[in-house]
Write a protein that holds these residues in place. Structure first.
Motif, PDB file in Angstrom:
ATOM      1  N   CYS A  69       0.800  -1.231   0.000  1.00  0.00           N
ATOM      2  CA  CYS A  69       0.000   0.000   0.000  1.00  0.00           C
ATOM      3  C   CYS A  69       0.830   1.278   0.000  1.00  0.00           C
ATOM      4  CB  CYS A  69      -0.959   0.014   1.185  1.00  0.00           C
ATOM      5  SG  CYS A  69      -0.165   0.296   2.791  1.00  0.00           S
ATOM      6  N   GLY A  70       2.148   1.156   0.249  1.00  0.00           N
ATOM      7  CA  GLY A  70       3.008   2.331   0.199  1.00  0.00           C
ATOM      8  C   GLY A  70       2.974   3.215   1.424  1.00  0.00           C
ATOM      9  N   TYR A  71       2.382   2.744   2.511  1.00  0.00           N
ATOM     10  CA  TYR A  71       2.301   3.545   3.741  1.00  0.00           C
ATOM     11  C   TYR A  71       3.700   3.675   4.351  1.00  0.00           C
ATOM     12  CZ  TYR A  71      -0.261   5.479   7.758  1.00  0.00           C
ATOM     13  OH  TYR A  71      -0.777   6.310   8.718  1.00  0.00           O
ATOM     14  N   PRO A  72       4.171   4.912   4.614  1.00  0.00           N
ATOM     15  CA  PRO A  72       5.519   5.094   5.189  1.00  0.00           C
ATOM     16  C   PRO A  72       5.595   4.519   6.609  1.00  0.00           C
ATOM     17  CG  PRO A  72       4.647   7.162   4.316  1.00  0.00           C
ATOM     18  CD  PRO A  72       3.505   6.203   4.361  1.00  0.00           C
ATOM     19  N   PHE A  73       6.536   3.643   6.847  1.00  0.00           N
ATOM     20  CA  PHE A  73       6.642   2.998   8.156  1.00  0.00           C
ATOM     21  C   PHE A  73       6.933   3.996   9.278  1.00  0.00           C
ATOM     22  CE2 PHE A  73       7.687  -0.963   5.656  1.00  0.00           C
ATOM     23  CZ  PHE A  73       6.521  -1.629   6.020  1.00  0.00           C
ATOM     24  N   GLU A  74       7.680   5.055   8.985  1.00  0.00           N
ATOM     25  CA  GLU A  74       8.034   6.012  10.035  1.00  0.00           C
ATOM     26  C   GLU A  74       6.815   6.784  10.546  1.00  0.00           C
ATOM     27  OE1 GLU A  74      10.585   9.137   8.818  1.00  0.00           O
ATOM     28  OE2 GLU A  74       9.542   9.513   6.923  1.00  0.00           O
ATOM     29  N   LEU A  75       5.741   6.834   9.742  1.00  0.00           N
ATOM     30  CA  LEU A  75       4.528   7.547  10.152  1.00  0.00           C
ATOM     31  C   LEU A  75       3.408   6.590  10.546  1.00  0.00           C
ATOM     32  CD1 LEU A  75       4.485  10.214   7.292  1.00  0.00           C
ATOM     33  CD2 LEU A  75       5.394  10.470   9.597  1.00  0.00           C
ATOM     34  N   MET A  76       3.719   5.319  10.627  1.00  0.00           N
ATOM     35  CA  MET A  76       2.694   4.299  10.860  1.00  0.00           C
ATOM     36  C   MET A  76       2.378   4.157  12.347  1.00  0.00           C
ATOM     37  SD  MET A  76       2.694   0.468   9.262  1.00  0.00           S
ATOM     38  CE  MET A  76       2.630   1.154   7.605  1.00  0.00           C
ATOM     39  N   GLU A  79      -0.468   0.245  16.032  1.00  0.00           N
ATOM     40  CA  GLU A  79      -1.435  -0.815  15.758  1.00  0.00           C
ATOM     41  C   GLU A  79      -1.392  -1.306  14.319  1.00  0.00           C
ATOM     42  OE1 GLU A  79      -3.681   3.159  15.499  1.00  0.00           O
ATOM     43  OE2 GLU A  79      -2.168   2.213  16.778  1.00  0.00           O
ATOM     44  N   MET A  80      -0.744  -0.544  13.420  1.00  0.00           N
ATOM     45  CA  MET A  80      -0.637  -0.972  12.031  1.00  0.00           C
ATOM     46  C   MET A  80       0.604  -1.823  11.771  1.00  0.00           C
ATOM     47  SD  MET A  80      -1.873   2.292   9.751  1.00  0.00           S
ATOM     48  CE  MET A  80      -1.566   1.418   8.215  1.00  0.00           C
ATOM     49  N   LEU A  81       1.503  -1.857  12.734  1.00  0.00           N
ATOM     50  CA  LEU A  81       2.705  -2.659  12.566  1.00  0.00           C
ATOM     51  C   LEU A  81       2.390  -4.116  12.864  1.00  0.00           C
ATOM     52  CD1 LEU A  81       5.292  -0.323  14.313  1.00  0.00           C
ATOM     53  CD2 LEU A  81       4.996  -0.678  11.861  1.00  0.00           C
ATOM     54  N   PRO A  83       3.342  -8.163  13.841  1.00  0.00           N
ATOM     55  CA  PRO A  83       4.325  -8.921  14.612  1.00  0.00           C
ATOM     56  C   PRO A  83       5.434  -9.421  13.690  1.00  0.00           C
ATOM     57  CG  PRO A  83       2.093  -9.608  15.151  1.00  0.00           C
ATOM     58  CD  PRO A  83       1.980  -8.704  13.959  1.00  0.00           C
ATOM     59  N   ALA A  84       6.649  -9.474  14.219  1.00  0.00           N
ATOM     60  CA  ALA A  84       7.811  -9.824  13.397  1.00  0.00           C
ATOM     61  C   ALA A  84       7.684 -11.201  12.759  1.00  0.00           C
ATOM     62  CB  ALA A  84       9.081  -9.757  14.247  1.00  0.00           C
ATOM     63  N   ASP A  85       7.182 -12.186  13.509  1.00  0.00           N
ATOM     64  CA  ASP A  85       7.085 -13.531  12.954  1.00  0.00           C
ATOM     65  C   ASP A  85       6.044 -13.603  11.840  1.00  0.00           C
ATOM     66  OD1 ASP A  85       5.045 -13.051  14.703  1.00  0.00           O
ATOM     67  OD2 ASP A  85       5.008 -15.077  15.550  1.00  0.00           O
ATOM     68  N   GLU A  86       4.927 -12.906  12.044  1.00  0.00           N
ATOM     69  CA  GLU A  86       3.879 -12.874  11.014  1.00  0.00           C
ATOM     70  C   GLU A  86       4.384 -12.167   9.763  1.00  0.00           C
ATOM     71  OE1 GLU A  86      -0.647 -11.049  10.411  1.00  0.00           O
ATOM     72  OE2 GLU A  86       0.348 -10.933  12.355  1.00  0.00           O
ATOM     73  N   MET A  87       5.121 -11.093   9.960  1.00  0.00           N
ATOM     74  CA  MET A  87       5.651 -10.317   8.844  1.00  0.00           C
ATOM     75  C   MET A  87       6.649 -11.133   8.034  1.00  0.00           C
ATOM     76  SD  MET A  87       7.454  -6.562   9.016  1.00  0.00           S
ATOM     77  CE  MET A  87       5.972  -5.800   9.658  1.00  0.00           C
ATOM     78  N   ALA A  88       7.540 -11.843   8.722  1.00  0.00           N
ATOM     79  CA  ALA A  88       8.559 -12.628   8.032  1.00  0.00           C
ATOM     80  C   ALA A  88       7.932 -13.751   7.213  1.00  0.00           C
ATOM     81  CB  ALA A  88       9.538 -13.201   9.042  1.00  0.00           C
ATOM     82  N   ALA A  89       6.921 -14.411   7.785  1.00  0.00           N
ATOM     83  CA  ALA A  89       6.267 -15.521   7.085  1.00  0.00           C
ATOM     84  C   ALA A  89       5.564 -15.027   5.830  1.00  0.00           C
ATOM     85  CB  ALA A  89       5.273 -16.207   8.013  1.00  0.00           C
ATOM     86  N   CYS A 100       2.856  -3.895   5.723  1.00  0.00           N
ATOM     87  CA  CYS A 100       2.291  -3.395   6.974  1.00  0.00           C
ATOM     88  C   CYS A 100       1.260  -4.400   7.501  1.00  0.00           C
ATOM     89  CB  CYS A 100       1.643  -2.032   6.761  1.00  0.00           C
ATOM     90  SG  CYS A 100       0.169  -2.057   5.699  1.00  0.00           S
ATOM     91  N   GLY A 101       0.818  -4.180   8.741  1.00  0.00           N
ATOM     92  CA  GLY A 101      -0.149  -5.084   9.351  1.00  0.00           C
ATOM     93  C   GLY A 101      -1.433  -5.254   8.569  1.00  0.00           C
ATOM     94  N   PRO A 102      -2.103  -4.156   8.190  1.00  0.00           N
ATOM     95  CA  PRO A 102      -3.355  -4.290   7.437  1.00  0.00           C
ATOM     96  C   PRO A 102      -3.201  -5.052   6.122  1.00  0.00           C
ATOM     97  CG  PRO A 102      -3.189  -2.086   8.337  1.00  0.00           C
ATOM     98  CD  PRO A 102      -1.871  -2.754   8.615  1.00  0.00           C
ATOM     99  N   CYS A 103      -2.105  -4.839   5.400  1.00  0.00           N
ATOM    100  CA  CYS A 103      -1.902  -5.558   4.135  1.00  0.00           C
ATOM    101  C   CYS A 103      -1.568  -7.021   4.377  1.00  0.00           C
ATOM    102  CB  CYS A 103      -0.803  -4.891   3.310  1.00  0.00           C
ATOM    103  SG  CYS A 103      -1.293  -3.313   2.573  1.00  0.00           S
TER     104      CYS A 103
END
Length: 278
Positions: A69-76, A79-81, A83-89, A100-103
């Motif tokens: 979605c292009g959402y800048p992480f520094e402004l996120m 609650e939109m971030l 979990p690291a394990d979910e993100m890596a998978a 990001c979390g929503p995507c």
């Protein structure tokens, strides 16, 4: 020397005078209609540019951001971030970068979204003047920023499609701002412009002020692609760039991407002037 050679020589002889005449005429025009800052209107050195003060008020979207979605992480918000394990998978499957979390939880119908600017006090005036104030002269400036923001899109894209207005709103506004942006991008990239591929079947109320759920409900079933248009632009298998002015919740983009993929598009990316951050 035959007549044809004489004509060619005469043509070449006139070229320097034409160039001088053009340069003089351009100098006169610059004196009568000097280039002005696209923000405050102060006289500037270059056309379709901003003065230093207006430039400093803008916030451009820059990495790192969500690969989808292009959402800048520094402004996120936290609650939109994800979990690291979910993100890596998920990233291992997505293979296009960090999401990001929503995507991660609900992948949008479009593949990637990019915006040039953060939609805030600095950029809002440009968008509103362009959209509602007949400031179509801002098109070159805005598309230059969009060209940079969507630089990863242009090498593979084969079709540029604007988000359409309903005919009643188009008659009232007299132009579709997304169509102007898409036409300008098409001219710069050489990508085919498809202004009439998507139609807006029904008039929706203004989405300003509505939440995500209300926006999704409002645009559901609002867009369509006829078999005739799908054939005209040979949509099947294409990589399409959808063009809009602002990305807010992504409801409109999602609805358009859905009908594009239903018509056979392989990939749908989104490019906008600006995007809202929470």
């Amino acid at each position: 020397m035959d007549n044809q050679d004489q004509k060619v020589d005469a043509h070449h002889d006139r070229q320097p005078f034409k160039r001088v005449g053009t340069a003089v005429w351009q100098a006169i025009l610059r004196g009568l209609l000097p280039a002005r800052c696209g923000g405050c209107g102060v006289i500037s050195d270059a056309p379709h540019a901003l003065c230093a003060e207006c430039w400093s008020a803008l916030r451009f979207v820059s990495p790192p951001f969500c690969a989808c979605c292009g959402y800048p992480f520094e402004l996120m918000p936290v609650e939109m971030l994800a979990p690291a394990d979910e993100m890596a998978a998920r990233d291992a499957k997505y293979a296009k970068g960090v999401l990001c979390g929503p995507c991660l939880r609900h992948t949008p119908p479009y593949d990637r979204a990019r915006a040039a600017l953060i939609y805030d006090d600095g950029s809002r005036d440009y968008v509103l003047r362009y959209k509602h104030g007949d400031r179509t002269d801002l098109t070159p400036l805005l598309t230059r920023w969009m060209m940079q923001a969507g630089q990863d899109f242009w090498p593979d894209a084969t079709l540029l499609v604007p988000v359409p207005l309903h005919r009643s709103r188009l008659l009232m506004r007299r132009y579709n701002q997304s169509g102007l942006l898409a036409a300008s991008l098409a001219k710069q990239t050489g990508i085919l412009f498809a202004p009439d591929l998507i139609t807006r079947k029904r008039k929706t109320r203004s989405l300003a002020g509505l939440g995500r759920t209300s926006r999704l409900r409002e645009v559901q079933g609002a867009f369509a692609i006829s078999a005739k248009m799908a054939t005209k632009y040979d949509v099947t298998g294409r990589k399409i760039v959808l063009v809009d002015d602002v990305l807010t919740t992504g409801a409109t983009a999602a609805a358009c991407a859905y009908v594009l993929k239903k018509a056979g598009a392989m990939q749908v990316d989104l490019i906008t002037i600006a995007r809202v951050v929470r």
